[in-house]
Design a protein around this motif. Structure first.
Motif, PDB file in Angstrom:
ATOM      1  N   ALA A   1      34.502  51.178  45.121  1.00  0.00           N
ATOM      2  CA  ALA A   1      34.074  49.628  44.955  1.00  0.00           C
ATOM      3  C   ALA A   1      35.338  49.008  45.511  1.00  0.00           C
ATOM      4  O   ALA A   1      36.558  49.381  45.715  1.00  0.00           O
ATOM      5  CB  ALA A   1      34.010  49.314  43.371  1.00  0.00           C
ATOM      6  N   LEU A   2      35.401  47.730  46.026  1.00  0.00           N
ATOM      7  CA  LEU A   2      36.431  46.963  46.243  1.00  0.00           C
ATOM      8  C   LEU A   2      36.966  45.768  45.412  1.00  0.00           C
ATOM      9  O   LEU A   2      35.901  44.954  44.978  1.00  0.00           O
ATOM     10  CB  LEU A   2      36.120  46.350  47.899  1.00  0.00           C
ATOM     11  N   ILE A   3      38.033  45.861  44.946  1.00  0.00           N
ATOM     12  CA  ILE A   3      38.473  44.890  43.995  1.00  0.00           C
ATOM     13  C   ILE A   3      39.279  43.598  44.943  1.00  0.00           C
ATOM     14  O   ILE A   3      40.186  44.182  45.807  1.00  0.00           O
ATOM     15  CB  ILE A   3      39.544  45.374  42.876  1.00  0.00           C
TER      16      ILE A   3
ATOM     17  N   ASN B   1      44.103  36.768  50.084  1.00  0.00           N
ATOM     18  CA  ASN B   1      43.670  37.660  49.224  1.00  0.00           C
ATOM     19  C   ASN B   1      44.178  39.181  49.218  1.00  0.00           C
ATOM     20  O   ASN B   1      44.790  39.252  50.581  1.00  0.00           O
ATOM     21  CB  ASN B   1      42.017  38.033  49.366  1.00  0.00           C
ATOM     22  N   MET B   2      43.991  39.882  48.139  1.00  0.00           N
ATOM     23  CA  MET B   2      44.744  41.179  47.941  1.00  0.00           C
ATOM     24  C   MET B   2      43.616  42.067  47.790  1.00  0.00           C
ATOM     25  O   MET B   2      42.985  41.925  46.661  1.00  0.00           O
ATOM     26  CB  MET B   2      45.828  41.311  46.922  1.00  0.00           C
ATOM     27  N   SER B   3      43.328  43.104  48.515  1.00  0.00           N
ATOM     28  CA  SER B   3      42.324  43.845  48.120  1.00  0.00           C
ATOM     29  C   SER B   3      42.437  45.266  48.302  1.00  0.00           C
ATOM     30  O   SER B   3      43.283  45.904  48.814  1.00  0.00           O
ATOM     31  CB  SER B   3      40.964  43.687  49.194  1.00  0.00           C
ATOM     32  N   PHE B   4      41.778  46.288  47.222  1.00  0.00           N
ATOM     33  CA  PHE B   4      41.924  47.658  47.465  1.00  0.00           C
ATOM     34  C   PHE B   4      40.618  48.183  46.928  1.00  0.00           C
ATOM     35  O   PHE B   4      39.769  47.736  46.237  1.00  0.00           O
ATOM     36  CB  PHE B   4      43.155  48.017  46.481  1.00  0.00           C
ATOM     37  N   MET B   5      40.579  49.518  47.342  1.00  0.00           N
ATOM     38  CA  MET B   5      39.453  50.243  47.072  1.00  0.00           C
ATOM     39  C   MET B   5      39.393  51.355  45.821  1.00  0.00           C
ATOM     40  O   MET B   5      40.877  51.853  45.834  1.00  0.00           O
ATOM     41  CB  MET B   5      38.800  51.242  48.096  1.00  0.00           C
ATOM     42  N   ILE B   6      38.510  51.510  44.924  1.00  0.00           N
ATOM     43  CA  ILE B   6      38.747  52.189  43.592  1.00  0.00           C
ATOM     44  C   ILE B   6      37.225  53.117  43.452  1.00  0.00           C
ATOM     45  O   ILE B   6      36.480  52.451  44.344  1.00  0.00           O
ATOM     46  CB  ILE B   6      39.091  51.611  42.481  1.00  0.00           C
ATOM     47  N   GLU B   7      37.142  54.025  42.685  1.00  0.00           N
ATOM     48  CA  GLU B   7      35.981  54.386  42.325  1.00  0.00           C
ATOM     49  C   GLU B   7      35.162  53.260  41.556  1.00  0.00           C
ATOM     50  O   GLU B   7      35.667  52.348  40.919  1.00  0.00           O
ATOM     51  CB  GLU B   7      35.990  55.607  41.401  1.00  0.00           C
ATOM     52  N   GLU B   8      33.764  53.390  41.861  1.00  0.00           N
ATOM     53  CA  GLU B   8      32.992  52.241  41.239  1.00  0.00           C
ATOM     54  C   GLU B   8      33.037  52.646  39.703  1.00  0.00           C
ATOM     55  O   GLU B   8      32.961  51.183  39.119  1.00  0.00           O
ATOM     56  CB  GLU B   8      31.378  52.612  41.664  1.00  0.00           C
TER      57      GLU B   8
ATOM     58  N   ASP C   1      35.535  52.883  37.800  1.00  0.00           N
ATOM     59  CA  ASP C   1      36.660  52.305  37.405  1.00  0.00           C
ATOM     60  C   ASP C   1      36.669  50.707  37.450  1.00  0.00           C
ATOM     61  O   ASP C   1      37.610  50.083  37.062  1.00  0.00           O
ATOM     62  CB  ASP C   1      37.965  52.821  38.391  1.00  0.00           C
ATOM     63  N   VAL C   2      35.504  50.178  37.847  1.00  0.00           N
ATOM     64  CA  VAL C   2      35.837  48.622  38.174  1.00  0.00           C
ATOM     65  C   VAL C   2      35.853  48.007  36.813  1.00  0.00           C
ATOM     66  O   VAL C   2      36.789  46.939  36.849  1.00  0.00           O
ATOM     67  CB  VAL C   2      34.346  48.269  38.592  1.00  0.00           C
ATOM     68  N   ASP C   3      35.125  48.224  35.904  1.00  0.00           N
ATOM     69  CA  ASP C   3      35.199  47.336  34.701  1.00  0.00           C
ATOM     70  C   ASP C   3      36.729  47.496  33.988  1.00  0.00           C
ATOM     71  O   ASP C   3      37.265  46.495  33.845  1.00  0.00           O
ATOM     72  CB  ASP C   3      34.494  47.748  33.548  1.00  0.00           C
ATOM     73  N   GLU C   4      37.255  48.594  34.019  1.00  0.00           N
ATOM     74  CA  GLU C   4      38.564  48.881  33.462  1.00  0.00           C
ATOM     75  C   GLU C   4      39.548  47.994  34.185  1.00  0.00           C
ATOM     76  O   GLU C   4      40.353  47.527  33.747  1.00  0.00           O
ATOM     77  CB  GLU C   4      38.746  50.253  33.430  1.00  0.00           C
ATOM     78  N   ALA C   5      39.389  48.264  35.639  1.00  0.00           N
ATOM     79  CA  ALA C   5      40.288  47.527  36.661  1.00  0.00           C
ATOM     80  C   ALA C   5      40.341  46.054  36.200  1.00  0.00           C
ATOM     81  O   ALA C   5      41.348  45.353  36.190  1.00  0.00           O
ATOM     82  CB  ALA C   5      39.973  47.981  37.966  1.00  0.00           C
ATOM     83  N   LEU C   6      39.119  45.568  36.337  1.00  0.00           N
ATOM     84  CA  LEU C   6      38.962  44.104  36.241  1.00  0.00           C
ATOM     85  C   LEU C   6      39.605  43.612  34.870  1.00  0.00           C
ATOM     86  O   LEU C   6      40.507  42.580  34.790  1.00  0.00           O
ATOM     87  CB  LEU C   6      37.546  43.677  36.231  1.00  0.00           C
ATOM     88  N   ARG C   7      39.570  44.330  33.761  1.00  0.00           N
ATOM     89  CA  ARG C   7      40.032  44.014  32.367  1.00  0.00           C
ATOM     90  C   ARG C   7      41.505  44.026  32.442  1.00  0.00           C
ATOM     91  O   ARG C   7      41.992  43.074  32.171  1.00  0.00           O
ATOM     92  CB  ARG C   7      39.424  44.663  31.363  1.00  0.00           C
ATOM     93  N   SER C   8      41.922  45.218  32.907  1.00  0.00           N
ATOM     94  CA  SER C   8      43.350  45.270  33.091  1.00  0.00           C
ATOM     95  C   SER C   8      44.143  44.248  33.953  1.00  0.00           C
ATOM     96  O   SER C   8      45.016  43.640  33.522  1.00  0.00           O
ATOM     97  CB  SER C   8      43.855  46.370  33.760  1.00  0.00           C
TER      98      SER C   8
END
Ligand code: ADP
Ligand code: ASP
Ligand code: MG
Length: 486
Positions: free
Chosen positions: A406-408, A445-452, A454-461
Motif C-alpha cells: 500500500a502507498l501512504i 506530497n510525501m509518499s511511501f510504501m508499506i504492507e497493506e 499496516d495501513v490502518d495502524e500507519a494512518l492512525r499514528s
C-alpha cells in the motif's frame, strides 16, 4: 451595447447560477435517500440556482452488476440471473416507495424493460462463456441508466421539473472500455444542444454518472467511481458556476474517517492538493474529477447529503496558508512492488526507456519509481497482466514482484520549505516497515510504501502526530469527532 453582446452577457449570467450537483450511491440508495436528495436540490432551486444533477447507481449496485457479468462470463447463467432478479426487485420496490400515479407506471415499466434487456444480455454472455470489456460496460451501465430515470421521476413528482437525460447522448468517449477517455469538445457540443435548453426551460436535468458512449453509440464507462468525473465534465462543458459532490461524509477529511474516526473536515483545499489525494487513494473524489474544473476555474465543493447544512470542503485554485504541514493523508491499497535488477546495464543509454516501454505496451500505469545504482523499484496497481509484464522485463533484467503493498500519501502545500517533516513522519511510524519513499515531484506530497496490513495502524499514528493540534482556520476543529458517518 450590441444585441449579440447583451445575449452573450445574459448567457454568462445564466452559467454563474448553474450548479452541477452529483449524488453518489449512498445519496440514492433507497427511497428515503432519494427524498433527501430531492430536498437538497429543491433548496438550491429556491436560492435561484439552476441545478443539473448527476447521479450514481444506487449503493452497491455497480458491484452487483459486475458480479452478475462475471458469473455470466463463467457460464453461470443461473447465478447471473439471480443477481439481476434481486436488483430488479430492489429498483421496483424503491420506485413504488417513491412515486405514484402515472409517473410510477412509467418508471416501473422502464425498470422492467431495462432488466428484461439486462437478462437477455446476461444470457448471451453465459451462452458464449466470455465476458469482454465492452459487454461488461454494457451490463454495468444499467445501474446509472435506471437510477437516473428514477431520480428524474422523483424530481418531477415533487415539483422540481425533473427531466431525464441519457448520459450516453452527452458523454462521448473513446472506445477504451472500462476506463474510457472523454472527448471534451463533443461533450460540450452535446451538453449545449441537449441539456442547456432544459435548464433554460426551468427543468432540472438528471444525468446518470459514470457511463458514456463512443461516437458510434456503443456504451462505455469512465472507470470505477467515475460519476464524480461525469459531474466535472458536465460542469466544465456547461461552464457551471460550481460543482457539488454530495456524498456520505462531511467533506474531504484529514484521512479516511472509516479508518480514523477522529478525522477532521478540511474546510478549504487547493485543486492541486485534492488531485494528489484523489490519485493516491482518497476515495471521496475520482482522480480525474479535478481537471475539467481546474481548466475552467470552477470551484468544487464536497458535501454530505446526510448532513446537508454542513459547510463541506471547498476546492479552489489557491488554498489559504495553513499552519499544519499536511491537509490530509490518503492510502492506496492493492499495489505491487516490482524490483528490476540489472547490474551492468542500468545506467546505459536507453535502458530505462526499454523498461518503461514494457509497461507502456501493457498499458500499465506506474505510481512510484526509485532507482539505485543497480536496480529500479516500481509500484503499480496489482493486476492480472503482471506475470506477463515481468516475463517481458525478465528478458532484460532480473525481476521479482511482491503484492499486498500500500502507498501512504501525505499531502499539503505547506510542506514546501518546512524542515524536519520527514523526521516526524518516520518516527511516528517507526514500528512499521517502510519499503520505498518518495517526495513527489509536485513537492506537495510525501509518499511511501508499506504492507497493506499496516495501513490502518500507519494512518492512525500519522494522524495523531500531525492533527493533534490542527489549525482552526483550515480544519473544522469544532466537530472533532463528528464524521457524520456512523
Ligand atoms: P460516493 O458513493 O458518494 O461517491 P464514495 O464511497 O466513493 O462515495 O466516497 C466516499 C467515501 O470516501 C467516504 O465514505 C470515506 O470512507 C472515503 N474516504 C476515503 N478517504 C477520505 C477522505 N480523505 N475524506 C473523506 N472521505 C474519504
Ligand atoms: N457506480 C459507479 C461505481 O460504483 C460510479 C460511481 O458511483 O461513481 O463505481
Ligand atoms: Mg465515489
Amino acid at each position: 451595447m450590441s444585441a449579440a453582446r447583451k445575449a452573450e452577457e445574459r448567457a454568462g449570467e445564466a452559467r454563474a447560477t448553474l450548479v452541477v450537483m452529483k449524488f453518489g450511491g449512498t445519496s440514492v440508495e433507497d427511497a428515503a435517500a432519494i427524498l433527501r436528495t430531492t430536498a437538497i436540490v429543491r433548496g438550491r432551486r429556491e436560492r435561484g440556482l439552476s441545478p443539473v444533477v448527476v447521479v450514481s447507481a444506487m449503493a452497491k449496485v455497480t458491484d452487483q452488476l459486475l458480479a452478475a457479468a462475471a458469473a455470466a462470463g463463467r457460464g453461470d447463467k443461473a447465478g447471473a440471473l439471480a443477481i439481476a432478479a434481486r436488483l430488479r426487485n430492489r429498483h421496483i420496490d424503491t420506485a413504488a416507495d417513491l412515486l405514484s400515479g402515472e409517473l410510477l407506471l412509467e418508471v416501473d415499466a422502464a425498470i422492467r424493460r431495462g432488466f428484461d434487456s439486462l437478462d437477455d444480455l446476461l444470457r448471451g454472455i453465459a451462452a458464449v462463456g466470455e465476458l469482454t470489456p465492452r459487454t461488461s460496460d454494457k451490463v454495468v451501465s444499467y445501474g446509472e441508466r435506471i437510477s437516473s430515470r428514477m431520480v428524474a421521476a422523483a424530481f418531477a413528482q415533487h415539483g422540481l421539473n425533473g427531466a431525464h437525460v441519457d448520459a450516453r447522448k452527452c458523454i462521448i468517449t473513446d472506445d477504451h472500455y472500462g476506463k474510457a477517455a472523454p472527448l471534451e469538445a463533443a461533450i460540450e457540443a452535446r451538453l449545449t444542444e441537449l441539456v442547456l435548453p432544459l435548464v433554460e426551460a426551468g427543468k432540472t436535468p438528471v444525468i446518470g454518472g459514470f457511463i458514456g458512449a463512443t461516437t458510434d453509440g456503443i456504451t462505455t464507462t469512465l472507470g470505477r467511481g467515475g460519476s464524480d468525473y461525469t459531474a466535472a465534465l458536465v460542469g466544465g462543458g456547461l461552464c457551471a458556476g460550481a460543482i457539488e459532490i454530495w456524498t456520505d461524509v462531511n467533506g474531504i477529511m484529514t484521512t479516511d474517517p472509516r479508518i480514523c474516526p477522529d478525522a477532521l473536515r478540511v474546510k478549504t483545499i487547493s485543486f492541486e492538493e485534492a488531485a494528489e489525494l484523489a490519485y493516491f487513494g482518497a476515495k471521496v473524489l475520482h482522480p480525474a474529477t479535478i481537471l475539467p474544473a481546474v481548466q475552467k476555474s470552477i470551484p468544487v465543493w464536497v458535501l454530505n447529503s446526510r448532513n446537508a447544512t454542513n459547510e463541506g470542503t471547498k476546492i479552489t485554485a489557491m488554498a489559504p496558508p495553513c499552519a499544519s504541514p499536511f491537509k490530509s493523508i490518503a492510502a492506496k491499497k492493492k499495489l505491487t512492488i516490482i524490483d528490476i535488477v540489472a547490474s551492468r546495464m542500468l545506467m546505459t543509454h536507453g535502458y530505462l526507456k526499454s523498461v518503461f516501454d514494457v509497461f507502456d505496451r501493457f498499458e500499465c500505469a506506474i505510481d512510484m519509481v526509485s532507482t539505485s545504482e543497480v536496480s529500479i523499484s516500481l509500484t503499480v496497481e496489482s493486476n492480472n497482466r503482471l506475470p506477463a509484464i515481468c516475463a517481458e522485463l525478465g528478458k532484460i533484467a532480473d525481476v521479482k514482484f511482491e503484492g499486498n503493498k500500500a502507498l501512504i500519501c501525505m499531502v499539503g502545500e505547506d510542506i514546501r520549505g518546512q524542515s524536519g517533516i520527514a523526521g516526524r513522519v518516520f518516527s511516528a511510524i517507526r514500528h512499521i516497515n517502510v519499503r520505498m519513499i518518495s517526495q513527489g515531484a509536485s513537492e506537495i506530497n510525501m509518499s511511501f510504501m508499506i504492507e497493506e496490513s499496516d495501513v490502518d495502524e500507519a494512518l492512525r499514528s500519522l494522524h495523531a502526530e500531525f492533527f493533534a493540534d490542527p489549525d482552526p482556520a483550515v480544519f473544522d476543529t469544532a466537530a472533532r469527532a463528528v464524521a457524520a458517518k456512523v
